[in-house]
Every structure is written in structure tokens, then in C-alpha cells.
Write an enzyme that holds these catalytic residues in place. Structure first.
Site, PDB file in Angstrom:
ATOM      1  N   ASP A 263      44.991  23.431  43.808  1.00 43.46           N
ATOM      2  CA  ASP A 263      45.226  24.805  44.270  1.00 43.46           C
ATOM      3  C   ASP A 263      44.016  25.223  45.124  1.00 43.46           C
ATOM      4  O   ASP A 263      42.907  24.736  44.917  1.00 43.46           O
ATOM      5  CB  ASP A 263      45.358  25.706  43.049  1.00 43.46           C
ATOM      6  CG  ASP A 263      45.731  27.138  43.396  1.00 43.46           C
ATOM      7  OD1 ASP A 263      46.896  27.507  43.225  1.00 43.46           O
ATOM      8  OD2 ASP A 263      44.835  27.902  43.838  1.00 43.46           O
TER       9      ASP A 263
ATOM     10  N   ASP B  56      50.530  47.145  45.353  1.00 44.13           N
ATOM     11  CA  ASP B  56      49.210  46.535  45.208  1.00 44.13           C
ATOM     12  C   ASP B  56      49.105  45.396  46.209  1.00 44.13           C
ATOM     13  O   ASP B  56      49.690  44.330  46.014  1.00 44.13           O
ATOM     14  CB  ASP B  56      49.019  46.011  43.772  1.00 44.13           C
ATOM     15  CG  ASP B  56      47.651  45.365  43.594  1.00 44.13           C
ATOM     16  OD1 ASP B  56      46.909  45.199  44.606  1.00 44.13           O
ATOM     17  OD2 ASP B  56      47.319  45.007  42.447  1.00 44.13           O
TER      18      ASP B  56
ATOM     19  N   ASP C 201      43.128  41.332  40.055  1.00 46.69           N
ATOM     20  CA  ASP C 201      44.186  40.712  40.859  1.00 46.69           C
ATOM     21  C   ASP C 201      45.320  40.120  40.025  1.00 46.69           C
ATOM     22  O   ASP C 201      45.665  38.937  40.148  1.00 46.69           O
ATOM     23  CB  ASP C 201      43.596  39.633  41.780  1.00 46.69           C
ATOM     24  CG  ASP C 201      42.753  40.226  42.884  1.00 46.69           C
ATOM     25  OD1 ASP C 201      42.302  41.382  42.729  1.00 46.69           O
ATOM     26  OD2 ASP C 201      42.542  39.548  43.907  1.00 46.69           O
TER      27      ASP C 201
ATOM     28  N   HIS D 124      42.462  27.977  45.172  1.00 44.33           N
ATOM     29  CA  HIS D 124      41.511  28.847  44.458  1.00 44.33           C
ATOM     30  C   HIS D 124      40.808  28.068  43.351  1.00 44.33           C
ATOM     31  O   HIS D 124      41.366  27.112  42.816  1.00 44.33           O
ATOM     32  CB  HIS D 124      42.236  30.037  43.829  1.00 44.33           C
ATOM     33  CG  HIS D 124      42.947  30.906  44.818  1.00 44.33           C
ATOM     34  ND1 HIS D 124      44.289  30.782  45.094  1.00 44.33           N
ATOM     35  CD2 HIS D 124      42.495  31.921  45.595  1.00 44.33           C
ATOM     36  CE1 HIS D 124      44.647  31.683  45.993  1.00 44.33           C
ATOM     37  NE2 HIS D 124      43.579  32.385  46.331  1.00 44.33           N
TER      38      HIS D 124
ATOM     39  N   ASP E 139      48.875  26.548  47.698  1.00 39.70           N
ATOM     40  CA  ASP E 139      48.282  27.490  48.652  1.00 39.70           C
ATOM     41  C   ASP E 139      47.182  26.829  49.476  1.00 39.70           C
ATOM     42  O   ASP E 139      46.599  27.454  50.354  1.00 39.70           O
ATOM     43  CB  ASP E 139      47.768  28.749  47.933  1.00 39.70           C
ATOM     44  CG  ASP E 139      47.090  28.435  46.606  1.00 39.70           C
ATOM     45  OD1 ASP E 139      46.715  27.256  46.386  1.00 39.70           O
ATOM     46  OD2 ASP E 139      46.916  29.357  45.787  1.00 39.70           O
TER      47      ASP E 139
ATOM     48  N   HIS F 294      43.639  30.822  36.446  1.00 39.73           N
ATOM     49  CA  HIS F 294      42.606  31.869  36.486  1.00 39.73           C
ATOM     50  C   HIS F 294      42.454  32.618  35.173  1.00 39.73           C
ATOM     51  O   HIS F 294      41.494  33.363  34.990  1.00 39.73           O
ATOM     52  CB  HIS F 294      42.921  32.895  37.578  1.00 39.73           C
ATOM     53  CG  HIS F 294      42.930  32.310  38.952  1.00 39.73           C
ATOM     54  ND1 HIS F 294      41.848  31.629  39.475  1.00 39.73           N
ATOM     55  CD2 HIS F 294      43.886  32.274  39.918  1.00 39.73           C
ATOM     56  CE1 HIS F 294      42.148  31.206  40.706  1.00 39.73           C
ATOM     57  NE2 HIS F 294      43.380  31.584  40.993  1.00 39.73           N
TER      58      HIS F 294
ATOM     59  N   TYR G 242      52.018  30.532  48.466  1.00 36.76           N
ATOM     60  CA  TYR G 242      52.578  31.841  48.827  1.00 36.76           C
ATOM     61  C   TYR G 242      53.295  31.868  50.156  1.00 36.76           C
ATOM     62  O   TYR G 242      53.884  32.879  50.508  1.00 36.76           O
ATOM     63  CB  TYR G 242      51.466  32.900  48.757  1.00 36.76           C
ATOM     64  CG  TYR G 242      50.794  32.830  47.402  1.00 36.76           C
ATOM     65  CD1 TYR G 242      51.430  33.327  46.272  1.00 36.76           C
ATOM     66  CD2 TYR G 242      49.570  32.166  47.235  1.00 36.76           C
ATOM     67  CE1 TYR G 242      50.861  33.200  45.015  1.00 36.76           C
ATOM     68  CE2 TYR G 242      48.993  32.030  45.982  1.00 36.76           C
ATOM     69  CZ  TYR G 242      49.646  32.545  44.875  1.00 36.76           C
ATOM     70  OH  TYR G 242      49.095  32.395  43.627  1.00 36.76           O
TER      71      TYR G 242
HETATM   72  N1  Q9C Z   1      44.214  38.755  49.644  1.00 40.23           N
HETATM   73  C1  Q9C Z   1      46.751  31.693  42.235  1.00 40.23           C
HETATM   74  O1  Q9C Z   1      46.868  31.121  43.293  1.00 40.23           O
HETATM   75  N2  Q9C Z   1      43.502  37.413  45.263  1.00 40.23           N
HETATM   76  N3  Q9C Z   1      46.172  32.883  42.140  1.00 40.23           N
HETATM   77  C2  Q9C Z   1      44.418  38.076  46.130  1.00 40.23           C
HETATM   78  C3  Q9C Z   1      44.701  39.097  48.332  1.00 40.23           C
HETATM   79  C4  Q9C Z   1      44.064  36.816  44.096  1.00 40.23           C
HETATM   80  C5  Q9C Z   1      45.609  33.499  43.302  1.00 40.23           C
HETATM   81  C6  Q9C Z   1      43.702  38.716  47.256  1.00 40.23           C
HETATM   82  C7  Q9C Z   1      44.543  35.443  44.307  1.00 40.23           C
HETATM   83  C8  Q9C Z   1      45.041  34.840  43.043  1.00 40.23           C
HETATM   84  C9  Q9C Z   1      47.322  31.113  41.012  1.00 40.23           C
HETATM   85 ZN    ZN Z   2      45.782  29.635  44.203  1.00 37.70          ZN
END
Ligand code: Q9C
Ligand code: ZN
Length: 666
Positions: free
Chosen positions: A174, A22, A94, A176, A267, A137, A307
Site C-alpha cells: 500500500d 469530510d 482520517d 501509505h 493506491d 493504520h 482509490y
Molecule cells: N488527501 C488506506 O489507504 N488521508 N488509508 C487522507 C486526503 C488518509 C489511507 C488525506 C489516508 C488513509 C488504507
Molecule cells: Zn493506503
């Protein structure tokens, strides 16, 4: 006074991973935790922390935020086949499940609760939990974005319920949007949720309308949800600090939390494949430091995203070192915010303006233009239908953050005979006075035969030299003649070619002539309207009620002194308190504590020799203890705010970190 920093970590949380292909989830790997923990070990930080065991969150804990149906569903996952797990995962966005993730998710939430328990009962001052899965999230009845249970939201509810905490600030740095946290508290005025996030006018995951700046909370919770959308990638240190200075900190001080929780994802740092931002790991030292004088220092950070394993590990170390009290590194790359960041700041301030008196004077938006802009951009990008090229963020390089070494003496004091040296400080005298000092200071000394004055000034100059060679971190000096000592420091710092930021708190005007050569910059607080601002480097701030006006002075410190100070980037911070100034002890301590983020904590505090009662509190803050809380702040005097606003506008062309509006956002 609580001390100590908790580290909560358990290897068990590395024991789940993605079991199928994935692309959206492949970045969330067990190594995120192992590299972070190994970096802490390698830097000797684990040994300096109080190690607190994790526990499993109970059903009751989890139900503080999640629904029974959802909990029961997740409970079944350890017994599922691979196929069942894939199918179960399908209903959410996700995220992935694994037979051991339910166990880890209970530990992750439990780790956050252990942290809150230890901080709230005073076993430690602050701390961080390194956890997987992340939390921000996940929603009441849904896993999302690698998150199963909302660790920080559960911790906030738990703190209110179990520890009687009245106000919680959640800072989500973060990259996001923690929509799960927003949904959990959007109508709750006891939890102030702040998040900045990559948004790109709703093009970036999770692509929610409700992540935009105009979602400020609902009903009683209006104003207690703060979204700062980033509409471009590549944001830098200066953009992040700008938001702290002009949005988060003024509101946070007005709110006056009892506890600060951090959704500590990394991130948003350089090299991260998700964030694509450019802030360096050392920025987290400053972000952490700027929160540490809130809530009596009760800061609990809980890992979320991050990441790029290199930048993640470095950022985690920076955060821990700051929680442990090491001096922050010199800030880098502070050229003032980019246009897009300024637009965001402008929008957020104007949207939050009805709810916070510190923003009462914020500029309104050209509403029509900005709200249509979002729609226009979305439409435009739909038409062009970009081909997503795979960006290789692994290849981005940046210098290692500088080693942070604490000097062996944290706080040195120069005090008159008969004044005791406060615990933890070191009494300092110059053992080898410069025989030519009297001559060198003849332009300052009023009486060149005043041997008392000369010996104090000699200790003062020697102390500055020890600070510059990093033998001593900071200092506190009581003198008979404060303005004379101040001039002595100015002259001595300049002779060493050191840039000094002087913050002088007085009531009357003070006789001082500064050359406007940039070697020193001075902010001068007083209650007397002073003549025109003299140059780029002398900044008089007039508060009608003088320095006894807590909210006025805090407004100026956060929105003016901090941005100026960070952009000037001094080698030395001199805090001068004139005997007539009537500043409250706790505001003075806040000033010391906040400005310690500059100049690697090379802070020198100068006060008049009869202010003996202030020695202990000032020294305590210099030693790294949090400044006491100020209580929820009322709005500052509106004519003071207007004067401050005029001053900011005048200075912002020289000092771009002072900007709060985007001039041509159309
Ligand atoms: N380009 C946290 O940082 N989207 N969650 C991934 C791949 C999901 C991030 C898309 C990102 C979730 C805790
Ligand atoms: Zn994040």
C-alpha cells in the site's frame, strides 16, 4: 501439494459509507469493493477461485491486537446517532464511523482469518480477501486512516497462535505506511514487517518520524521492521522492482517465512489520488509472483487502500491472475530507478545492514548529509508554504494491461525413452522435422550422422517455435550433450529474432562463443575464476564453493540475475544445468520459479539425460507449483560476496537496475 486460490468476499462489506462531509474521507467508498469484484467476474476469475465465506472475527480474535477499552467503544457505534458518530470519529485521524461499520470491520478481520485458516490447513495454496474497512493504520486503541481493526496484524497473531507459525512476513505494498502494523510488531522478531510508502521527508500523511528508513524495530525485533520511504511522487515500475530486488527479496529469503501476508493496497498504482505514483497495474503481477516461491507458496493478500476505481480493479485482477498461476505479462518501463528511489534504497540497505547477512557488504551512508537533508527539506518547505492545488488524478490515462492468456499446454517435455512423462506435462516430439536441420546445425553438431542427437535438437527447436507462438508455455528437455543443445537454442532463438536470457549453472568453464550483439545475454555460474568479463552480454559469476553454496547463489540470483533479466526483458529464458554443477535440487527449483516471472513464463530447462531424478521436481516448478523453501540462509562466503559486488559495480552503468547506491545523494 496444495492447489487453488481462495477468494473471500461478502457484499455486506459494501454496506457502510461516509454520512457527512469530510474531504479527507470521501475517497473511501463502497464502490471500491463492487468494481473490484465485478472486474473479477468479468474476467472469469471468480469462477476459477475457491470461494470461501467470511466470518465475524470474535472478541478474542480482535483482542489479539486491540485493547478491551477500544473494542468496547467500537461495539457501541451501531447504536449511536449521527451526531454521536461524528463526535466519536473526532478523536481519531482520517477515519469515519457508520452504524454498520463495526459489523463490517468484524467481517474484514474475519475474512483475513478465514484466508489464513484455509491456506494453513492446505485447503487452498493462496488467496486474497477483498475487504472494507481496511486495517493497516488502526492501532491498539485507535481507529485511523479509514481503518477500524488491523486485519493483517490480527491475522499474523492468529497464525502464530492457532497454527504454530514461527515466522510471518508482512509485505505492505500500500502507498501509505501501515504504522499500526509497525507498532504491533516492532519488538517481535517472529514477524518481519516491510512497508514502502509515500513520505516526502515526513510531509506526507501520517507524517510520522517513525516511518523513516532508520526505524528498524526495537529490542529483539531490531532488523525486523523495514521502512522504505518514497521521498518523491511519480515512482514507477522500475523503482518498485528495484526495492524488491535489492531490499525485500534478499532479506525475505534469509528470513525464510512460514507464511506471507500482504497488506495489498493498490493506491501505489497510477491514477491514485492519494499515492500520485506512476506504477502500472501489471506491476502487481510481478510483485505477487516474486513472493510466490517463499513460504511454500503460502501467500495471503488482504485488501487495504486503492482509490482510483479503474486502476484498483485492474490491479486486483492482476494480483488474482498471478495467484491463480497465469503467466505474468512482460514487464514494462524498466529503465532503472530514479535518483530519489536510489537514495531510499541506499539508506534502507545501510540502516538494515547490521541485521542481515545478505546486506553485510551494502554501502554505508554519508550519514551526516542524508540525515540533515530531511530536516533541511522540511524547513525549506515550511518557509515556502505551498498552496495545495487540487490534483485531478481521475484524468490520468494509461493503457489497459494486456490480456493474459495461458497457452493450452503449460509444460512440454522432451525426454529419452524410458523416462516417464511427469504428471501434468505433455511429452513433445517434433512430428515434422526440418530436413535441413542437420545442415543448419552443422557448426554445432559434432557428428552429423548422430541421428539421436539430431532428433532431440529437432524437437528442441520445434518446442521453441511453439513457445514463441504461445502454443506451449514452457518446457523441459533432457539431452546427451548439454552445451551442444545450448548452442542450438542460442542459434535458433537468434534466427527467430528472439532475445534470450541464458542462465547456465556449471562447475567448469564451458566452451561457448557468444556474439556480443545483444541477441542473447548469458549469466554463467561456476567455481572457476574466469578471465575478464567479455562484454556487456556475457556475465561470468564465480562462487568459490560452486553452486552448492545456497546463500551465495541466491544472493547472485536476487541481486544480479533478476535485475539484469528484468532490464534485458527477454522473449525466452533458457536455464541450463551442467551435470557437474552440484546445485541443490531446491535451489534449482527456486531459480526456475523465480525466473518464470520473465518472458511471460517462456522458460526452457535443459539438463543432461542421466539427471532423471531431477525431472519431477523441475517439471513441478515449471507447472507452477512453488519451489520448496531453502531454510533460513546463512551469510554467503565473504570473498564471493566481494567478487559479486565488484561485478555489480562494473555492470551497473550498462544495467541501471543493478544500482543500489545514489552516487550524488548530497
Ligand atoms: N488527501 C488506506 O489507504 N488521508 N488509508 C487522507 C486526503 C488518509 C489511507 C488525506 C489516508 C488513509 C488504507
Ligand atoms: Zn493506503
Amino acid at each position: 501439494m496444495q492447489t487453488g486460490t481462495a477468494l473471500i468476499y461478502d457484499e455486506e462489506m459494501t454496506k457502510y459509507k461516509l454520512l457527512w462531509v469530510d474531504p479527507a474521507c470521501k475517497i473511501e467508498v463502497p464502490e471500491r469493493l463492487t468494481v473490484s469484484h465485478e472486474a473479477l467476474v468479468k474476467n472469469g476469475l471468480v469462477d476459477r477461485c475457491v470461494s470461501v465465506p467470511v466470518r465475524e472475527a470474535t472478541d478474542a480474535d480482535i483482542l489479539l491486537v486491540h485493547s478491551e477499552e477500544y473494542l468496547e467503544a467500537v461495539k457501541k457505534t451501531p447504536f449511536m446517532t449521527l451526531e454521536d458518530l461524528m463526535e466519536f470519529t473526532q478523536q481519531y485521524g482520517d477515519v469515519y464511523f457508520h452504524p454498520n461499520i463495526y459489523h463490517c470491520a468484524k467481517l474484514a478481520a474475519g475474512a483475513a482469518l478465514q484466508l489464513v485458516d484455509n491456506v494453513m490447513t492446505g485447503k487452498v495454496r493462496n488467496g486474497m480477501a477483498l475487504v472494507r474497512p481496511p486495517g493497516h493504520h488502526s492501532m491498539r486503541s485507535a481507529a485511523n486512516g479509514f481503518c477500524v481493526f488491523n486485519n493483517v496484524s490480527i491475522a499474523a497473531q492468529y497464525a502464530k497462535q492457532k497454527h504454530g507459525v514461527e515466522r510471518v512476513l508482512i509485505v505492505d505494498w500500500d502507498v501509505h505506511h501501515g504504522q499500526g502494523v509497525q507498532y504491533c510488531f516492532e519488538d517481535d522478531p517472529s514477524v518481519l514487517y516491510f512497508s514502502w510508502h509515500r513520505y516526502e521527508h515526513q510531509k506526507f500523511w501520517p507524517q510520522l518520524r517513525e516511518s523513516d528508513y532508520d526505524c528498524v524495530g526495537k529490542a529483539k525485533g531490531a532488523g525486523f521492521n523495514i521502512n522504505v520511504p518514497w521521498n518523491k511522487v511519480g515512482m514507477q515500475n522500475t523503482d518498485y522492482l528495484s526495492v524488491f530486488f535489492h531490499v525485500l527479496l534478499p532479506v525475505a529469503y534469509e528470513f525464510c517465512p512460514d507464511l506471507v501476508l500482504v497488506c495489498a493496497g493498490f493506491d501505489a498504482a497510477i491514477g491514485d489520488p492519494e499515492g500520485e505514483m506512476c506504477a502500472t497495474p501489471d506491476i502487481f503481477a510481478h510483485l505477487t509472483h516474486l513472493l510466490m516461491n517463499l513460504a511454500d507458496g503460502k501467500v495471503c493478500a488482504v485488501l487495504e487502500g486503492g482509490y482510483n476505481l479503474t486502476s484498483l480493479a485492474q490491479s486486483v485482477c492482476q494480483t488474482f491472475q498471478t495467484l491463480l498461476g497465469d503467466p505474468t505479462p512482460l514487464p514494462v518501463n524498466l529503465d532503472g530507478p530514479c535518483q530519489s528511489a536510489l537514495e531510499s534504497v541506499h539508506c534502507v540497505r545501510s540502516a538494515q545492514k547490521p541485521y542481515w547477512s545478505c546486506l553485510k557488504h551494502a554501502a554505508d551512508l554519508p550519514t551526516f548529509e542524508l540525515s540533515t537533508k530531511r530536516i533541511k527539506v522540511v524547513e525549506e518547505e515550511e518557509r515556502t508554504e505551498k498552496v495545495e492545488e487540487e490534483k485531478n488524478t481521475e484524468e490520468i490515462v494509461w493503457p489497459d494491461p494486456p490480456k493474459r492468456v495461458s497457452p493450452c499446454v503449460r509444460t512440454a517435455v522432451v525426454l529419452p525413452d524410458g523416462v516417464d512423462c511427469p504428471d501434468g506435462c505433455k511429452r513433445f516430439t517434433d512430428l515434422h522435422p526440418d530436413p535441413l536441420l542437420g545442415k543448419k546445425l552443422e557448426n554445432i553438431l559434432k557428428d552429423s550422422n548422430d541421428s539421436d542427437a539430431l532428433s532431440t535438437l529437432s524437437s528442441l527447436t520445434a518446442l521453441i517455435e511453439k513457445m514463441e507462438t504461445n502454443k506451449i508455455c514452457n518446457g523441459l528437455v533432457l539431452v546427451r550433450d548439454v552445451s551442444m543443445a545450448m548452442m542450438c537454442v542460442v542459434q535458433h532463438a537468434a534466427s527467430l529474432n528472439k532475445r534470450a536470457l541464458i542462465v547456465c549453472v556449471a562447475n567448469e568453464a564451458i566452451p561457448i562463443d557468444l556474439t556480443d550483439d545483444g541477441k542473447t545475454i548469458m549469466v554463467h555460474f561456476s567455481s572457476k575464476e574466469s578471465e575478464e568479463q567479455k562484454g556487456k552480454y556475457y556475465i561470468p559469476v564465480c562462487l568459490k564453493k560452486g553452486c552448492s553454496d545456497t546463500s551465495g547463489i541466491m544472493q547472485a540470483v536476487l541481486g544480479l540475475v533478476l535485475p539484469l533479466g528484468y532490464q534485458y526483458n527477454p522473449d525466452l529464458v533458457l536455464l541450463v544445468r551442467m551435470p557437474d554443477c552440484r546445485i541443490s535440487e531446491s535451489v534449482w527449483q527456486q531459480l526456475i520459479g523465480i525466473l518464470q516471472g520473465l518472458a511471460q513464463e517462456h522458460t526452457l530447462v535443459l539438463m543432461q539425460e542421466n539427471e532423471k531424478a531431477s525431472v519431477t521436481p523441475s517439471a513441478s516448478t515449471l507447472l507452477g507449483n512453488p519451489a520448496p523453501r531453502l531454510g533460513p540462509l546463512q551469510g554467503p562466503q565473504s570473498d564471493d560476496v566481494e567478487a559479486l559486488e565488484r561485478l555489480r559495480q562494473k555492470l551497473q552503468s550498462d544495467w541501471t537496475l543493478l544500482q543500489t547506491t545514489a552516487p550524488d545523494s548530497r
